[in-house]
Design an enzyme around this catalytic site. Structure first.
Site, PDB file in Angstrom:
ATOM      1  N   SER A 177       0.813  -1.233  -0.003  1.00  0.00           N
ATOM      2  CA  SER A 177      -0.029  -0.016   0.065  1.00  0.00           C
ATOM      3  C   SER A 177       0.901   1.225  -0.022  1.00  0.00           C
ATOM      4  O   SER A 177       0.395   2.145  -0.383  1.00  0.00           O
ATOM      5  CB  SER A 177      -1.021  -0.228   1.204  1.00  0.00           C
ATOM      6  OG  SER A 177      -0.341  -0.098   2.282  1.00  0.00           O
ATOM      7  N   HIS A 205      -5.656  -3.297  -2.729  1.00  0.00           N
ATOM      8  CA  HIS A 205      -5.398  -2.344  -3.919  1.00  0.00           C
ATOM      9  C   HIS A 205      -5.163  -2.792  -5.315  1.00  0.00           C
ATOM     10  O   HIS A 205      -4.980  -2.175  -6.237  1.00  0.00           O
ATOM     11  CB  HIS A 205      -3.985  -1.486  -3.868  1.00  0.00           C
ATOM     12  CG  HIS A 205      -3.955  -0.965  -2.396  1.00  0.00           C
ATOM     13  ND1 HIS A 205      -4.377   0.592  -2.253  1.00  0.00           N
ATOM     14  CD2 HIS A 205      -3.497  -1.367  -1.223  1.00  0.00           C
ATOM     15  CE1 HIS A 205      -4.560   0.910  -1.166  1.00  0.00           C
ATOM     16  NE2 HIS A 205      -3.897   0.274  -0.404  1.00  0.00           N
ATOM     17  N   LYS A 239     -12.155   1.037  -1.808  1.00  0.00           N
ATOM     18  CA  LYS A 239     -11.196   1.594  -2.467  1.00  0.00           C
ATOM     19  C   LYS A 239     -11.616   1.601  -4.108  1.00  0.00           C
ATOM     20  O   LYS A 239     -12.556   2.380  -4.520  1.00  0.00           O
ATOM     21  CB  LYS A 239      -9.844   0.854  -2.487  1.00  0.00           C
ATOM     22  CG  LYS A 239      -9.224   1.176  -1.118  1.00  0.00           C
ATOM     23  CD  LYS A 239      -8.042   0.485  -0.471  1.00  0.00           C
ATOM     24  CE  LYS A 239      -7.706   1.128   0.904  1.00  0.00           C
ATOM     25  NZ  LYS A 239      -7.037   0.136   1.727  1.00  0.00           N
TER      26      LYS A 239
HETATM   27  C1  LIG Z   1      -6.934   0.007   3.069  1.00  0.00           C
HETATM   28  C2  LIG Z   1      -6.399  -1.147   3.405  1.00  0.00           C
HETATM   29  C3  LIG Z   1      -6.791  -2.221   4.417  1.00  0.00           C
HETATM   30  C4  LIG Z   1      -7.991  -1.847   5.376  1.00  0.00           C
HETATM   31  O1  LIG Z   1      -9.211  -1.807   4.473  1.00  0.00           O
HETATM   32  P1  LIG Z   1     -10.511  -0.755   5.091  1.00  0.00           P
HETATM   33  O2  LIG Z   1     -11.457  -1.348   4.338  1.00  0.00           O
HETATM   34  O3  LIG Z   1     -10.024   0.413   4.867  1.00  0.00           O
HETATM   35  O4  LIG Z   1     -10.468  -1.112   6.621  1.00  0.00           O
HETATM   36  C5  LIG Z   1      -6.259  -3.344   4.489  1.00  0.00           C
HETATM   37  N1  LIG Z   1      -5.149  -3.704   3.933  1.00  0.00           N
HETATM   38  C6  LIG Z   1      -4.811  -2.899   2.821  1.00  0.00           C
HETATM   39  C7  LIG Z   1      -3.760  -3.354   2.257  1.00  0.00           C
HETATM   40  C8  LIG Z   1      -5.211  -1.623   2.702  1.00  0.00           C
HETATM   41  O5  LIG Z   1      -4.566  -0.971   1.943  1.00  0.00           O
END
Ligand SMILES: *Cc1c(COP(=O)(O)O)cnc(C)c1O
Length: 387
Positions: A177, A205, A239
């Site tokens: 990330s 992602h 996302k």
């Molecule tokens: C954003 C993210 C999460 C958490 O997801 P949310 O739905 O925002 O709680 C978990 N793992 C990774 C790699 C992320 O980028």
């Protein structure tokens, strides 16, 4: 006075690590309003530009008409609605697994999956650069927590070979990330099969962005729809999917285990079914709008070309996460601030989110960005580098 808090906050401030929130007054989009001013934003995870899509807004309203606003109970009591159920089936089919299970957030999905699958008698092998939610989950599980250097398969194999425990769980981000690089997925799967380990792959992602029809990182490395039974696939829906939530997809036995014992699934109110209804609409757009991924790919190429001659270097990444390595935290904040004065939002990411001395500007691109948006950012960075 509370012992130590004021001192801790003061130190944080001194180190340039104090975070402040900005209040957004518009929908999430490539242009957002803060304090009455419009900004061109390069900070969201809304990679496909769906968070504010009219079809999704319409579906959310329709979902509210049909189901009301709140789920009113947890999934195992009476908060499991037909919208949740339909979405789980659609996600299982889309991600290529027999079953999928919805969680409220990705954070909760990771906490729930890891703690349900391993415990005191087991071991977790985790990439050093994994998302914080995966590390928190590992600590909470009480399994032995063994970390390996970023994407270092030889180091991982040594640790797997040395461990003699009931169950082994390897955990990795699929797309990291804060770096934007992709894990060596095929080799991780092969290692897990060889050492009879489960592989939890966090595709927060990659889902919607990578692979044919946006089916995720597994489809980027493997065209066919028969994933290894060792894989526990997790992806988020807040996302690229533009809404909220997350899911875990895997073999029946694994999903059944999560339903029975993932505490962050059981002991919490189900997400509003209207969100699942909106996500069904989002999934259709993800599948059908190939042009969004094509636009995104063009934007990535344009940004890389535009930033080539800068003194700061982009980390190697072919995903919409394009981090520009600055090094010093205060310097990263200074550059981010200068860009902001020109109406450009690019967040400075500092320790402890990233390792010491690797502060960076995390540029995230979206299919909603226009070529002239990327040009504007490139020019602003060139000017800053020259000044
Ligand atoms: C954003 C993210 C999460 C958490 O997801 P949310 O739905 O925002 O709680 C978990 N793992 C990774 C790699 C992320 O980028």
């Amino acid at each position: 006075m509370i012992p130590g808090l004021a001192e801790q906050l003061r130190i944080r401030e001194q180190q340039g690590l104090r975070r402040v929130r900005q209040v957004i007054e518009s929908p999430q989009a490539s242009r957002i309003a803060i304090d009455g001013r419009d900004y061109l934003a390069f900070c969201s995870n809304d990679y496909l530009g769906l968070a504010n899509h009219p079809r999704l807004i319409e579906a959310a309203c329709e979902g509210a008409q049909r189901y009301g606003v709140g789920a009113g109970a947890s999934h195992l009591i009476n908060g499991h609605f037909s919208a949740h159920h339909d979405l789980e089936q659609a996600l299982a089919e889309f991600s290529g697994f027999p079953q999928a299970l919805l969680f409220s957030t990705g954070y909760m999905a990771n906490i729930g999956a890891v703690t349900a699958l391993v415990g005191r008698e087991d071991a977790i092998f985790a990439d050093k650069l994994n998302h914080a939610s995966l590390n928190d989950a590992a600590l909470l599980s009480r399994a032995q927590f063994i970390r390996y250097p970023h994407s270092d398969l030889a180091a991982l194999e040594k640790r797997l070979a040395a461990a003699d425990l009931r169950r082994k769980l390897v955990i990795s981000d699929a797309v990291f990330s804060m770096e934007g690089d992709i894990a060596p997925i095929q080799q991780l799967v092969a290692l897990c099969e060889r050492y009879r380990a489960l592989l939890l792959l966090d595709d927060a992602h990659g889902f919607g962005v990578l692979g044919q029809q946006g089916r995720g990182s597994l489809f980027m490395v493997n065209q066919i729809n028969n994933h290894s039974p060792n894989i526990v696939y997790m992806a988020t829906l807040g996302k690229a999917a533009g809404v909220f939530g997350a899911f875990v997809a895997a073999q029946d036995e694994i999903i059944e285990t999560l339903i029975q014992s993932a505490r962050s699934y059981i002991y919490t109110t189900a997400t509003p079914p209207l969100l699942s209804h909106a996500l069904l609409a989002s999934l259709k757009l993800i599948k059908q709008d190939e042009w969004r991924r094509e636009t995104l790919a063009r934007n990535i190429v344009q940004l890389k070309e535009g930033l080539q001659s800068l003194p700061w270097k982009l980390l190697p990444s072919n995903t919409p996460i394009q981090p520009l390595l600055i090094g010093d935290s205060n310097e990263a904040v200074r550059i981010s601030q200068h860009l902001r004065e020109q109406g450009l939002l690019v967040p400075a990411i500092r320790p402890p989110t990233v390792p010491q001395g690797t502060a960076r500007l995390r540029i995230s691109l979206s299919a909603a960005h226009q070529p002239q948006d990327i040009t504007r950012l490139s020019q602003a960075l060139q000017e800053l580098a020259a000044s």
